[in-house]
Design a protein around this motif. Structure first.
Motif, PDB file in Angstrom:
ATOM      1  N   ASP A 223      47.750  45.702  46.855  1.00 15.64           N
ATOM      2  CA  ASP A 223      46.347  45.309  46.662  1.00 15.64           C
ATOM      3  C   ASP A 223      45.759  45.969  45.419  1.00 15.64           C
ATOM      4  O   ASP A 223      45.012  45.343  44.668  1.00 15.64           O
ATOM      5  N   MET A 224      46.106  47.222  45.202  1.00 12.02           N
ATOM      6  CA  MET A 224      45.598  47.930  44.034  1.00 12.02           C
ATOM      7  C   MET A 224      46.123  47.309  42.738  1.00 12.02           C
ATOM      8  O   MET A 224      45.401  47.202  41.746  1.00 12.02           O
ATOM      9  N   ASP A 225      47.385  46.886  42.764  1.00  2.00           N
ATOM     10  CA  ASP A 225      47.953  46.235  41.576  1.00  2.00           C
ATOM     11  C   ASP A 225      47.165  44.983  41.210  1.00  2.00           C
ATOM     12  O   ASP A 225      46.918  44.712  40.029  1.00  2.00           O
ATOM     13  N   ASN A 226      46.772  44.215  42.213  1.00  4.49           N
ATOM     14  CA  ASN A 226      45.981  43.004  41.954  1.00  4.49           C
ATOM     15  C   ASN A 226      44.599  43.334  41.414  1.00  4.49           C
ATOM     16  O   ASN A 226      44.094  42.660  40.505  1.00  4.49           O
ATOM     17  N   ILE A 227      43.971  44.357  41.969  1.00  4.43           N
ATOM     18  CA  ILE A 227      42.648  44.758  41.480  1.00  4.43           C
ATOM     19  C   ILE A 227      42.735  45.236  40.032  1.00  4.43           C
ATOM     20  O   ILE A 227      41.905  44.884  39.182  1.00  4.43           O
ATOM     21  N   VAL A 228      43.765  46.037  39.737  1.00  4.29           N
ATOM     22  CA  VAL A 228      43.950  46.558  38.387  1.00  4.29           C
ATOM     23  C   VAL A 228      44.203  45.425  37.391  1.00  4.29           C
ATOM     24  O   VAL A 228      43.651  45.401  36.283  1.00  4.29           O
ATOM     25  N   THR A 229      45.029  44.462  37.788  1.00 10.60           N
ATOM     26  CA  THR A 229      45.299  43.308  36.918  1.00 10.60           C
ATOM     27  C   THR A 229      44.027  42.535  36.611  1.00 10.60           C
ATOM     28  O   THR A 229      43.764  42.133  35.470  1.00 10.60           O
ATOM     29  N   PHE A 230      43.207  42.341  37.638  1.00 14.67           N
ATOM     30  CA  PHE A 230      41.944  41.618  37.464  1.00 14.67           C
ATOM     31  C   PHE A 230      40.987  42.422  36.584  1.00 14.67           C
ATOM     32  O   PHE A 230      40.299  41.857  35.720  1.00 14.67           O
ATOM     33  N   ALA A 231      40.931  43.733  36.775  1.00 13.52           N
ATOM     34  CA  ALA A 231      40.062  44.577  35.943  1.00 13.52           C
ATOM     35  C   ALA A 231      40.504  44.537  34.487  1.00 13.52           C
ATOM     36  O   ALA A 231      39.664  44.556  33.571  1.00 13.52           O
ATOM     37  N   GLU A 232      41.817  44.468  34.248  1.00 10.27           N
ATOM     38  CA  GLU A 232      42.326  44.339  32.877  1.00 10.27           C
ATOM     39  C   GLU A 232      41.829  43.056  32.226  1.00 10.27           C
ATOM     40  O   GLU A 232      41.475  43.044  31.039  1.00 10.27           O
ATOM     41  N   LYS A 233      41.804  41.968  33.016  1.00 10.67           N
ATOM     42  CA  LYS A 233      41.304  40.685  32.494  1.00 10.67           C
ATOM     43  C   LYS A 233      39.833  40.809  32.084  1.00 10.67           C
ATOM     44  O   LYS A 233      39.423  40.284  31.039  1.00 10.67           O
ATOM     45  N   VAL A 234      39.053  41.487  32.911  1.00 11.22           N
ATOM     46  CA  VAL A 234      37.623  41.653  32.598  1.00 11.22           C
ATOM     47  C   VAL A 234      37.455  42.472  31.316  1.00 11.22           C
ATOM     48  O   VAL A 234      36.649  42.132  30.445  1.00 11.22           O
ATOM     49  N   VAL A 235      38.232  43.540  31.181  1.00  9.31           N
ATOM     50  CA  VAL A 235      38.151  44.385  29.985  1.00  9.31           C
ATOM     51  C   VAL A 235      38.570  43.593  28.743  1.00  9.31           C
ATOM     52  O   VAL A 235      37.909  43.652  27.700  1.00  9.31           O
ATOM     53  N   ASN A 236      39.664  42.836  28.864  1.00  7.67           N
ATOM     54  CA  ASN A 236      40.151  42.051  27.718  1.00  7.67           C
ATOM     55  C   ASN A 236      39.151  40.978  27.311  1.00  7.67           C
ATOM     56  O   ASN A 236      38.918  40.749  26.112  1.00  7.67           O
ATOM     57  N   LEU A 237      38.547  40.312  28.295  1.00 10.77           N
ATOM     58  CA  LEU A 237      37.543  39.289  27.991  1.00 10.77           C
ATOM     59  C   LEU A 237      36.325  39.905  27.310  1.00 10.77           C
ATOM     60  O   LEU A 237      35.764  39.332  26.371  1.00 10.77           O
ATOM     61  N   THR A 238      35.926  41.084  27.774  1.00 10.42           N
ATOM     62  CA  THR A 238      34.765  41.752  27.176  1.00 10.42           C
ATOM     63  C   THR A 238      35.071  42.184  25.744  1.00 10.42           C
ATOM     64  O   THR A 238      34.222  42.061  24.852  1.00 10.42           O
ATOM     65  N   ASP A 239      36.290  42.687  25.526  1.00  6.93           N
ATOM     66  CA  ASP A 239      36.692  43.061  24.155  1.00  6.93           C
ATOM     67  C   ASP A 239      36.701  41.844  23.241  1.00  6.93           C
ATOM     68  O   ASP A 239      36.244  41.911  22.092  1.00  6.93           O
ATOM     69  N   TYR A 240      37.214  40.725  23.758  1.00  5.30           N
ATOM     70  CA  TYR A 240      37.242  39.507  22.946  1.00  5.30           C
ATOM     71  C   TYR A 240      35.832  38.998  22.678  1.00  5.30           C
ATOM     72  O   TYR A 240      35.532  38.489  21.597  1.00  5.30           O
ATOM     73  N   ARG A 241      34.963  39.171  23.647  1.00  6.24           N
ATOM     74  CA  ARG A 241      33.571  38.749  23.474  1.00  6.24           C
ATOM     75  C   ARG A 241      32.911  39.523  22.322  1.00  6.24           C
ATOM     76  O   ARG A 241      32.142  38.968  21.544  1.00  6.24           O
ATOM     77  N   LYS A 242      33.234  40.806  22.204  1.00  4.50           N
ATOM     78  CA  LYS A 242      32.705  41.616  21.107  1.00  4.50           C
ATOM     79  C   LYS A 242      33.240  41.117  19.764  1.00  4.50           C
ATOM     80  O   LYS A 242      32.504  41.035  18.782  1.00  4.50           O
ATOM     81  N   GLN A 243      34.538  40.791  19.734  1.00  6.46           N
ATOM     82  CA  GLN A 243      35.137  40.266  18.497  1.00  6.46           C
ATOM     83  C   GLN A 243      34.498  38.941  18.101  1.00  6.46           C
ATOM     84  O   GLN A 243      34.212  38.690  16.930  1.00  6.46           O
ATOM     85  N   LEU A 244      34.293  38.079  19.104  1.00  6.20           N
ATOM     86  CA  LEU A 244      33.696  36.772  18.839  1.00  6.20           C
ATOM     87  C   LEU A 244      32.267  36.908  18.336  1.00  6.20           C
ATOM     88  O   LEU A 244      31.834  36.171  17.443  1.00  6.20           O
ATOM     89  N   HIS A 245      31.538  37.863  18.894  1.00  5.76           N
ATOM     90  CA  HIS A 245      30.161  38.099  18.457  1.00  5.76           C
ATOM     91  C   HIS A 245      30.129  38.542  16.996  1.00  5.76           C
ATOM     92  O   HIS A 245      29.302  38.073  16.201  1.00  5.76           O
ATOM     93  N   ALA A 246      31.053  39.440  16.639  1.00 11.00           N
ATOM     94  CA  ALA A 246      31.138  39.898  15.242  1.00 11.00           C
ATOM     95  C   ALA A 246      31.528  38.751  14.318  1.00 11.00           C
ATOM     96  O   ALA A 246      31.000  38.624  13.200  1.00 11.00           O
ATOM     97  N   TYR A 247      32.441  37.894  14.780  1.00  4.71           N
ATOM     98  CA  TYR A 247      32.860  36.728  13.991  1.00  4.71           C
ATOM     99  C   TYR A 247      31.687  35.768  13.778  1.00  4.71           C
ATOM    100  O   TYR A 247      31.487  35.243  12.674  1.00  4.71           O
ATOM    101  N   LEU A 248      30.901  35.561  14.824  1.00  7.83           N
ATOM    102  CA  LEU A 248      29.751  34.653  14.730  1.00  7.83           C
ATOM    103  C   LEU A 248      28.723  35.184  13.733  1.00  7.83           C
ATOM    104  O   LEU A 248      28.170  34.424  12.934  1.00  7.83           O
ATOM    105  N   ILE A 249      28.486  36.467  13.775  1.00 10.30           N
ATOM    106  CA  ILE A 249      27.537  37.071  12.831  1.00 10.30           C
ATOM    107  C   ILE A 249      28.022  36.891  11.392  1.00 10.30           C
ATOM    108  O   ILE A 249      27.247  36.558  10.488  1.00 10.30           O
ATOM    109  N   GLU A 250      29.334  37.090  11.196  1.00  5.03           N
ATOM    110  CA  GLU A 250      29.902  36.921   9.852  1.00  5.03           C
ATOM    111  C   GLU A 250      29.782  35.475   9.376  1.00  5.03           C
ATOM    112  O   GLU A 250      29.410  35.216   8.221  1.00  5.03           O
ATOM    113  N   LYS A 251      30.085  34.503  10.252  1.00  9.02           N
ATOM    114  CA  LYS A 251      29.991  33.094   9.876  1.00  9.02           C
ATOM    115  C   LYS A 251      28.552  32.690   9.589  1.00  9.02           C
ATOM    116  O   LYS A 251      28.276  31.947   8.647  1.00  9.02           O
TER     117      LYS A 251
END
Length: 442
Positions: A269-297
């Motif tokens: 169960d912990m492995d599944n929670i950790v995997t899901f938390a990784e997805k949330v962290v990765n999506l949030t990191d990508y969201r920051k990159q996308l925001h910076a890209y949008l500002i540049e464009k």
């Protein structure tokens, strides 16, 4: 009324001019005959005679002429072709005017403006004659070899399509429209996923939910802590690094883990929670990159609009309008309520009060204004947004100097509503922007 005497056919390989072979006074009466003959080469070849064919010099010349025809422009190549092959085409005489059948109304208008001795016809019989030429063109134009028309059609079609969708690489606003749409979707997904991971992990460590409210930090803490039993005093330093070096919060987490009321959890169960938390962290990191890209464009495509109202609100306006060019064509009154169409139509239907603002409500200027001045400042801001979008759309060199001046004008207008201090006049502000050097903000 005399009938059609000539037919102009725009081929991918060149211009062809045909002379109508049957009497002009019976053209209208022979519509059905033309429609039937269009399917039979033997019959159709008796109706038209090829006068002349002017091939294009190459693919670039063909594309240039295709663009001109689409815009209704009579360029030099077409003009010389018609002058050479239609008698008295340049003479202004009602009796000697030739009637030319063309496919497009825009082109017909352009030819009539260019040639005083030509009348244009786009009637149904002309369209049927052109349909027959398209069907039998390969055999009627004997200068061409088998397959020439098909190859030219394919090449010109691709070139014309690419030309129509091709923008300056720096001025392509389609990336902004896609980026802001993805940013909105990511915000929804991250919030949904973060709520789910909080609920899931709270079965094991419910106290953490109250100590850390930020979703991104919470997910990173899950990846570090995993099983709460593993937290000890030695974890304080690493834990503090995840909560902005706040040792107090880190110690609170360790203390809460020791007395936690949460249940134990299996390794699977912990492995599944950790995997899901990784997805949330990765999506949030990508969201920051996308925001910076949008500002540049936005700083490249619409620098003045970004300077005036901010990158995010500016991108939403462009996305809602469909493109920066479309936004620049809107009047200020439309820009003001862009995004509030449902409220507008509901107000019109119920005869209620129409909305004062749409997407521009998210601008900080609206928030700064007093309640009685929100409508007034939104109208003024929409006016400046309209100006900024037009400058961005039609200027060759991107610059923020107009946006900075327009922003200052809005701030002065806000101050005028509060204190009564006279704002700068539009003419003076624009002259200041024009005389300022072209400097892009870093």
């Amino acid at each position: 009324m005399s009938g059609v005497q000539y037919i102009l056919y725009e081929e991918p390989t060149g211009y062809a001019l045909f002379k109508v072979s049957f009497p002009s006074d019976s053209v209208g009466a022979r519509l059905k005959e033309v429609q039937e003959a269009a399917n039979d080469l033997a019959l159709f070849s008796k109706l038209l005679t090829l006068v002349s064919f002017a091939p294009f010099k190459g693919a670039a010349h063909a594309l240039e002429n295709a663009n001109d025809v689409a815009e209704g422009v009579v360029n030099e190549h077409l003009k010389n072709f018609l002058e050479l092959n239609i008698p008295n085409s340049t003479k202004k005489s009602k009796k000697s005017k030739a009637t030319l059948g063309v496919s497009d109304l825009k082109l017909a208008s352009g030819i009539k403006e260019t040639f005083k001795g030509i009348e244009c016809d786009t009637s149904e019989i002309v369209q049927d004659l052109l349909r027959g030429i398209r069907l039998h063109g390969a055999k009627m134009l004997k200068q061409l070899q088998d397959g020439d028309i098909e190859r030219a059609q394919l090449g010109l079609g691709h070139a014309y399509s690419r030309n129509k969708v091709q923008f300056s690489v720096q001025k392509n606003d389609n990336h902004i429209i896609q980026a802001i749409a993805l940013l909105d979707q990511l915000d929804k997904d991250i919030n949904t996923f973060a709520m789910r991971v909080r609920e899931w992990y709270s079965w094991h460590f419910p106290e953490l939910y109250k100590i850390v409210s930020d979703n991104y930090t919470y997910s990173k803490l899950i990846l570090f802590i995993k099983d709460k039993v593993s937290l000890t005093s030695e974890s304080l330093h690493d834990l503090a690094a995840l909560v902005n070096d706040d040792a107090g919060i880190a110690q609170s987490i360790i203390d809460a883990a020791r007395i936690s009321m949460g249940q134990d959890i299996s390794e699977t169960d912990m492995d599944n929670i950790v995997t899901f938390a990784e997805k949330v962290v990765n999506l949030t990191d990508y969201r920051k990159q996308l925001h910076a890209y949008l500002i540049e464009k936005m700083s490249t495509v619409a620098p003045n609009l970004s300077e005036l109202i901010g990158e995010i609100v500016g991108a939403r306006l462009i996305s809602h309008a469909g493109s920066l060019t479309s936004l620049s064509k809107y009047p200020a009154s439309t820009v003001q309520i862009l995004g509030a169409e449902k409220a507008l139509f509901r107000a019109l239907k119920t005869k209620g009060n129409t909305p004062k603002y749409g997407l521009i409500y998210h601008s900080s200027f609206i928030g700064k204004a007093g309640q009685k001045n929100k409508g007034r400042i939104s109208r003024f801001l929409a006016n400046k947004c309209s100006i900024a979008s037009r400058i961005d759309s039609f200027s060759d060199t991107p610059s923020t100097k107009f946006g900075a001046v327009l922003k200052r004008q809005v701030e002065e207008r806000l101050n005028f509503y509060e204190t009564g201090a006279a704002p700068t006049k539009n003419a003076d502000a624009m002259q200041e922007a024009i005389s300022a050097p072209d400097v892009m903000e870093e």
